[in-house]
Design a protein around this motif. Structure first.
Motif, PDB file in Angstrom:
ATOM      1  N   GLU A   1      17.548 -22.929  79.980  1.00  0.00           N
ATOM      2  CA  GLU A   1      18.723 -23.366  80.723  1.00  0.00           C
ATOM      3  C   GLU A   1      19.907 -22.433  80.510  1.00  0.00           C
ATOM      4  O   GLU A   1      20.640 -22.111  81.468  1.00  0.00           O
TER       5      GLU A   1
ATOM      6  N   CYS B   1      19.764 -19.266  79.705  1.00  0.00           N
ATOM      7  CA  CYS B   1      19.478 -18.008  80.396  1.00  0.00           C
ATOM      8  C   CYS B   1      19.763 -18.122  81.892  1.00  0.00           C
ATOM      9  O   CYS B   1      20.354 -17.223  82.504  1.00  0.00           O
ATOM     10  N   HIS B   2      19.367 -19.233  82.486  1.00  0.00           N
ATOM     11  CA  HIS B   2      19.640 -19.435  83.909  1.00  0.00           C
ATOM     12  C   HIS B   2      21.142 -19.499  84.175  1.00  0.00           C
ATOM     13  O   HIS B   2      21.632 -18.972  85.184  1.00  0.00           O
ATOM     14  N   GLU B   3      21.873 -20.142  83.271  1.00  0.00           N
ATOM     15  CA  GLU B   3      23.318 -20.261  83.468  1.00  0.00           C
ATOM     16  C   GLU B   3      23.985 -18.888  83.440  1.00  0.00           C
ATOM     17  O   GLU B   3      24.843 -18.585  84.290  1.00  0.00           O
TER      18      GLU B   3
ATOM     19  N   ALA C   1      22.537 -16.003  84.061  1.00  0.00           N
ATOM     20  CA  ALA C   1      22.111 -15.278  85.259  1.00  0.00           C
ATOM     21  C   ALA C   1      22.915 -15.719  86.484  1.00  0.00           C
ATOM     22  O   ALA C   1      23.306 -14.897  87.321  1.00  0.00           O
ATOM     23  N   HIS C   2      23.170 -17.008  86.582  1.00  0.00           N
ATOM     24  CA  HIS C   2      23.968 -17.527  87.688  1.00  0.00           C
ATOM     25  C   HIS C   2      25.381 -16.949  87.668  1.00  0.00           C
ATOM     26  O   HIS C   2      25.923 -16.545  88.711  1.00  0.00           O
TER      27      HIS C   2
ATOM     28  N   ALA D   1      18.308 -11.166  86.197  1.00  0.00           N
ATOM     29  CA  ALA D   1      17.316 -11.943  85.455  1.00  0.00           C
ATOM     30  C   ALA D   1      17.735 -11.891  83.990  1.00  0.00           C
ATOM     31  O   ALA D   1      18.029 -10.806  83.470  1.00  0.00           O
TER      32      ALA D   1
ATOM     33  N   THR E   1      17.839 -16.419  90.356  1.00  0.00           N
ATOM     34  CA  THR E   1      17.952 -15.963  88.989  1.00  0.00           C
ATOM     35  C   THR E   1      16.698 -16.363  88.247  1.00  0.00           C
ATOM     36  O   THR E   1      15.933 -17.193  88.685  1.00  0.00           O
ATOM     37  N   SER E   2      16.493 -15.741  87.104  1.00  0.00           N
ATOM     38  CA  SER E   2      15.256 -15.983  86.372  1.00  0.00           C
ATOM     39  C   SER E   2      15.503 -15.934  84.890  1.00  0.00           C
ATOM     40  O   SER E   2      16.348 -15.191  84.416  1.00  0.00           O
ATOM     41  N   ALA E   3      14.744 -16.711  84.146  1.00  0.00           N
ATOM     42  CA  ALA E   3      14.733 -16.623  82.684  1.00  0.00           C
ATOM     43  C   ALA E   3      13.332 -16.341  82.199  1.00  0.00           C
ATOM     44  O   ALA E   3      13.037 -16.520  81.029  1.00  0.00           O
TER      45      ALA E   3
END
Length: 305
Positions: free
Chosen positions: A77, A79-81, A83-84, A94, A302-304
């Motif tokens: 989560e 990592c996604h934040e 990336a966003h 990513a 986006t990616s984690a």
């Protein structure tokens, strides 16, 4: 104007930045100080990274995609934040934990990455592609195998041996010399008065030097560090991590053959199907690979992973 992709490796003390053209030609490869890096809050972290991307990417060049390995991004989560937030600033990204850069940096699709540098952490993926973390709890309470933790454990062992009335086997004197003091009480003060990775970490070399000179205490500290790192691998395997390789990197395990050998031996004994490889390229190469995959995908997500 050139379209480029950017790989970033944000660790405890330095930020690796590699800029590559879409045909694979390396344009820039630099290391910047990162003592003030923090992955939280994500918005601040994104702005910190963007400011440094702009220092390195040539004016006029277009960044098509960014791959980031970030110390402190310890959940999918998070990592996604991050990336966003980077994407919102115009950098399609990513983001993974910095240990998760190791497998793609080694040219592998699957495997377990283990970092032993300023801290220690292991990262893998299960069969569904979900990212798995273990360790990485910080040098104050964990991160055994990282430089500050090795110094912490070595100091405890040396002072405990002194309290037991045992003669110095070279570890205590080695630590005293490393900290520039001449007594056990002075060593305790030097360690306790400035409890920072910057104060402790660089002294880890004294522990390895003492072991090489025959200190049983120092050897035991290093063996326990290797055992901890191997235990991280075991935890990921039990949780379903896939792959047949363990990719090791980080300033300590890369520069101290004694730790790498002890770690490799323990992994081989516990998991005969796993091979340990030391990453030959810098971990930032994994960031470049993540960016390359993102650019090739043509997506805007986006990616984690």
């Amino acid at each position: 104007m050139t379209d480029v992709i950017v790989g970033l490796d944000a660790g405890g003390t330095k930020l690796g930045v590699r800029v590559v053209s879409l045909d694979g030609s390396r344009i820039a490869d630099v290391s910047l100080p990162a003592e003030d890096w923090s992955a939280s809050p994500a918005g601040d972290a994104a702005r910190w990274l963007v400011e440094r991307i702009r220092r390195v990417v040539a004016p006029g060049d277009q960044v098509v995609a960014v791959g980031v390995g970030a110390q402190g991004c310890d959940t999918v989560e998070h990592c996604h934040e991050l990336a966003h937030e980077l994407t919102a600033l115009g950098y399609r990204s990513a983001v993974v934990n910095d240990a998760a850069l190791l497998v793609p940096a080694a040219g592998l699709e699957t495997g377990i990455g283990v970092i032993a540098g300023t801290g220690s952490i292991a990262v893998g993926q299960d069969a569904s592609g979900e990212t798995l973390f273990t360790g990485g709890w910080g040098w104050v309470i964990g991160d055994e195998g990282g430089a500050p933790a090795i110094v912490r454990e070595a100091t405890i062992a040396a002072l405990a041996a002194r309290d037991d009335g045992l003669p110095d086997d070279g570890l205590l004197s080695g630590l005293q010399q490393a900290f520039g003091v001449d007594s056990a009480p002075s060593l305790a003060r030097a360690v306790n008065d400035t409890p920072t990775p910057e104060n402790w970490g660089p002294r880890a070399i004294a522990v390895f030097a003492a072991a090489d000179a025959g200190s049983a205490l120092a050897t035991a500290v290093i063996d326990r560090a290797a055992e901890h790192l191997a235990a991280l691998v075991g935890q990921l395997v039990r949780r379903g991590a896939v792959g047949d390789s363990v990719v090791a990197a980080g300033s300590v395990i890369a520069n101290q053959p004694r730790l790498l050998a002890a770690f490799s031996a323990r992994v081989a004994a516990a998991h005969p199907s796993l091979g340990v490889v030391l990453l030959e390229d810098a971990p930032v190469a994994g960031g470049v690979e993540l960016a390359r995959r993102l650019a090739a995908s043509g997506t805007h997500g986006t990616s984690a992973d």
